[in-house]
Design an enzyme around this catalytic site. Structure first.
Site, short mmCIF file in Angstrom:
data_model
loop_
_atom_site.label_atom_id
_atom_site.label_comp_id
_atom_site.label_asym_id
_atom_site.label_seq_id
_atom_site.Cartn_x
_atom_site.Cartn_y
_atom_site.Cartn_z
CG PHE A 296 7.44 0.57 4.57
CD1 PHE A 296 8.52 -0.18 5.00
CD2 PHE A 296 6.48 -0.04 3.78
CE1 PHE A 296 8.64 -1.52 4.66
CE2 PHE A 296 6.58 -1.38 3.43
CZ PHE A 296 7.66 -2.11 3.87
CG ASP A 297 9.17 7.51 8.37
OD1 ASP A 297 8.38 8.38 7.98
OD2 ASP A 297 10.35 7.74 8.67
CE LYS A 298 8.89 10.91 1.41
NZ LYS A 298 10.30 11.32 1.17
CE LYS B 89 4.76 9.54 9.55
NZ LYS B 89 6.23 9.52 9.61
#
Length: 630
Positions: free
Chosen positions: A310-312, A490
C-alpha cells in the site's frame, strides 16, 4: 440461405418440438404409427438444417466444432432409420442452445444496465443565455449545461451554481446520494435526485469516466484468461479425438449406433462455455459494486495474490492532515487560539489549513514583525503580543518552560506520530496541537478481511518519515512498514518481493505511483475514476472507497473457484456419459443429449451465482443490512 436458416432457429426449434409431440400423441393416443414416423422424419430434417449450417461454417475455418459431431451423429442415426434418436437429439440440441443464449444474456445484464444509463440528451446554454436541448454528441468541452431534478448528468464537469443530491451508483456503486454544490465535481451517467445545477463540461463523450468504464468492461468481457485459452486449445484437439474414437469403436465393434452415440456424448459444450460465463458474471458483479476488473487475466492473477503493498497517503489514510490532539493551557484559551489562527492565516505551511479548520477563529488580528525561524516555526507580533508558533525546538529557543502536563502531552503526541505545533503567547505555552493524516475509517476491519481471504503480507511504503509510517503500521497491524521511499524506491521494493516468489498487488492513488502500479503483478488504483488510475492499473476501486478492496479480492477468488467447479462439472459429465456407453445398457443418444444439455445449463447457472456475490462481513454489506433492518 444460410443466414435465413440461422435467423429462424427459434421457429425451427418450436416446429421440431411440436412435430415430436404430435407424432407421439398419434402413436399412443390414436395408434397411428405412420404419423409418428413421418413426424420424426420431418423433425429430423428441419432440425438438422441450422446445426449443419453451423458445422459447415466451422469446417470452412478448419474447426471441428460440437455442431460437426452432432451433424454426423444425426445423419448417421437417420441413415440407419433410427428416426426417434435423430429427431430427439436435434430438438434437444437446438432447445439447449436456446436456453444457453437466454441464460447467458442474463449474465450480461449488469453490463447492459450500465450502457442504458448513458445519457442521450443535454440542456446546453446558447449565446443568448437560454438553455437548449441537444443530442449528447453535440456537447463540447467548456459548454455550460443545466441539469434538473431527475435528469442524468451528461458530462464529467464542475458545478458552477446551484446544489442538490446526486446518485453516483453508476460510477461508485454507492447508492447513498452525495451532496453537490459550487466547485463540486460531477460524473456523466449519475442522476440528480433533487435540486438544479449548472455544470461546466470538462470531459465529454467517450472521455468521461462513465464512457471509460463502459469501454473497459466491454474489453474485459472480450479478453480471455489463461484457463479460457487452454480450453480453446484443448477443444481444438478434443473434438477431432472424439471423432477418431467413434470411428475406431465402429471399426472394432461394427456397431454404427454405438459409434454415433459416442459422438453425441463426447460433445464438450459445458467445458467450452463454463469458464467464459464465470468471467463475464464476475466482471459484471464488480462493475455493479464500483470495482473495475480489466479482463479475465486480471481475475486469474488477482485471485493468487499473497502480498498487498500500500501507498500510505490517500490510500490507508484520508490524505488531508487534520488535528488529532489539542490541548490548551492557562486562561483565555479562545484568545490564544485567535492569535494562532492569525499567524497561520498568513502562512503557506501544509499544516496551516488543518489548524485553521480546527480553531474556527472568531477574530483575526493583524500580524506584524514576522520572523521565520528556520526549522522551528514563526515568531510575530499579534494584537500587541509576542506569539511564537512552531515545534519544541522553537519553544526552547524562546526560553519557554513546559509544565509536566505539557511534556506528557508532547510525548504522547509524538508517540502517536503527530506533527507538533506549539503556541506561546508572551513567553507562556498556551496551545498544543498534534496534526497527522488520519487513517481511513474502517480500514483496519478491511485489512483484517484481506488476511481472512488469504493475504499473508500487508506492506506499507511511504515517503513520510519512518516514525509516522511505523505508527500507521502498528495501528493497522501491517506486516512491514518502510518510510522515506521515493517512487523509484517503491518500484525497487516491489521488484524485490516478486523475485522472492511473492504474488504482489500494489494499491496506490494512480498518479504518483504509476510505475509501481504497472510493475506489480496486479495494480489497484484508489481513484475516483481518474484518467491515470483507469489507464495504468489492472483494477480500479471507484470513488477511492477502500472497503471495495476486500469485496474485489473475495470476488476474484470466488470467480476463480467457480471456473474450476464448471470445468469439473463439464469433464465429470462427459466421463460418466462415455463410461455409461461401455458399462451400462440404458445409455442412448437421446438420454446422452439430454444430460449433455443439462450440464451446459448447470455450469451457466453456477456462473450466474456470481452476479449476486457479496463478501460476508464487509462494511458495505453490513451497512446495507442495517439500512434494510431499520
Amino acid at each position: 440461405m444460410q443466414k435465413v436458416i440461422l435467423s429462424q432457429k427459434k421457429l425451427i426449434t418450436l416446429l421440431s418440438g411440436l412435430l415430436i409431440v404430435i407424432g407421439y400423441f398419434s402413436r399412443f393416443a390414436l395408434g397411428n404409427v405412420a404419423v409418428l414416423e413421418w413426424a420424426l422424419i420431418i423433425a429430423s430434417v428441419i432440425g438438422i438444417a441450422p446445426i449443419a449450417v453451423q458445422a459447415y461454417q466451422a469446417l470452412k475455418v478448419k474447426v471441428v466444432s460440437i455442431d460437426v459431431l452432432v451433424t454426423i451423429a444425426v445423419i448417421g442415426a437417420f441413415l440407419i432409420q433410427n428416426f426417434e434418436e435423430s429427431a430427439i437429439v436435434t430438438f434437444l440440441f437446438l432447445f439447449g442452445h436456446y436456453l444457453e443464449q437466454r441464460t447467458l444474456n442474463q449474465t450480461r445484464l449488469a453490463i447492459k444496465e450500465l450502457t442504458e444509463m448513458a445519457p442521450e440528451i443535454a440542456l446546453v446554454q446558447t449565446d443568448s443565455g437560454e438553455f437548449e436541448e441537444v443530442d449528447i454528441d453535440e456537447v463540447d468541452e467548456g459548454d455550460i449545461l443545466l441539469v434538473k431534478t431527475g435528469a442524468k448528468v451528461p458530462v464529467d464537469g464542475t458545478v458552477l451554481s446551484g446544489d442538490g443530491y446526486i446518485n453516483e451508483a453508476s460510477i461508485t456503486g454507492e447508492s447513498v446520494p452525495v451532496t453537490k454544490s459550487k466547485d463540486s465535481g460531477v460524473y456523466a451517467g449519475t442522476i440528480l435526485e433533487n435540486g438544479t445545477i449548472q455544470v461546466r463540461a470538462d470531459r465529454v463523450g467517450e472521455e468521461t469516466t462513465f464512457g471509460k468504464i463502459i469501454e473497459l468492461v466491454e474489453e474485459a468481457q472480450d479478453s480471455k484468461s489463461e484457463a479460457e485459452r487452454f480450453i480453446d486449445k484443448f477443444s481444438k484437439y478434443y473434438t477431432p479425438a472424439v471423432l477418431l474414437l467413434s470411428f475406431v469403436v465402429w471399426l472394432i465393434s461394427q456397431d454404427i449406433e454405438l459409434a454415433i452415440t459416442i459422438l453425441v456424448l463426447g460433445c464438450p459444450g459445458a467445458l467450452v462455455i463454463g469458464v467464459p460465463v464465470s468471467n463475464v458474471a464476475g466482471i459484471g458483479n464488480g462493475a455493479r459494486h464500483g470495482v473495475l476488473l480489466k479482463g479475465s487475466e486480471v481475475i486469474h492473477d488477482f485471485s493468487r495474490v499473497d502480498t498487498i503493498v500500500f501507498d500510505k497517503t490517500g490510500t490507508l489514510t484520508v490524505g488531508n492532515p487534520s488535528v488529532a490532539k489539542k490541548a490548551v493551557y492557562g486562561e483565555e484559551s479562545d484568545e490564544a487560539l485567535n492569535y494562532l489562527a492569525s499567524v497561520e492565516k498568513e502562512s503557506d505551511h501544509p499544516l496551516a489549513k488543518a489548524i485553521l479548520e480546527e480553531t474556527k477563529a472568531a477574530q483575526i488580528y493583524p500580524v506584524e514583525e514576522t520572523e521565520v525561524v528556520k526549522g522551528g516555526g514563526i515568531v510575530a507580533q499579534v494584537g500587541g503580543h509576542r506569539v511564537a508558533v512552531g515545534n519544541v525546538a522553537l519553544m526552547d529557543k524562546e526560553g519557554i518552560e513546559l509544565s509536566e502536563k505539557a511534556k506528557e502531552d508532547v510525548q504522547e503526541a509524538e508517540t502517536s506520530g503527530n506533527s507538533l505545533v506549539l503556541t506561546a503567547v508572551d513567553g507562556e505555552l498556551r496551545v498544543l496541537m498534534g496534526i497527522r493524516d488520519q487513517v481511513r475509517p474502517g480500514v483496519k476491519d478491511d485489512l483484517d478481511q484481506l488476511k481472512d481471504l488469504g493475504v499473508k503480507n500487508l506492506v506499507v511504503l511511504s515517503g513520510d518519515n519512518q516514525g509516522t509510517v511505523d505508527v500507521v503500521a502498528s495501528e493497522l497491524g501491517l506486516t512491514e512498514a518502510h518510510g522515506h521511499m521515493l517512487p523509484e524506491d517503491k518500484s525497487a521494493h516491489i521488484e524485490k518481493l516478486e523475485k522472492e516468489g511473492q504474488i504482489v498487488a500494489f494499491v496506490g492513488d494512480g498518479v504518483n505511483d504509476s510505475p509501481s502500479l504497472a510493475l506489480a503483478d496486479i495494480g489497484i488504483a484508489m481513484g475516483s475514476g481518474t484518467d491515470v488510475a483507469i489507464e495504468t492499473s489492472d483494477v480500479v476501486l471507484m470513488n477511492s472507497d477502500f472497503s471495495r478492496l476486500p469485496h474485489a479480492l473475495g470476488l476474484v477468488k470466488t470467480t476463480a473457484n467457480n471456473m474450476i467447479q464448471n470445468i469439473a462439472i463439464a469433464v465429470g459429465v462427459v466421463f460418466v456419459l462415455l463410461a455409461s456407453v461401455f458399462f451400462s445398457d440404458w445409455m442412448n443418444m437421446s438420454i446422452g443429449m439430454l444430460v449433455h444439455e443439462g450440464s451446459i445449463l448447470v455450469v451457466i447457472f453456477n456462473g450466474m451465482r456470481l452476479l449476486k456475490y457479496r463478501l460476508r462481513g464487509s462494511r458495505k454489506h453490513e451497512e446495507v443490512k442495517h439500512v434494510k433492518t431499520a
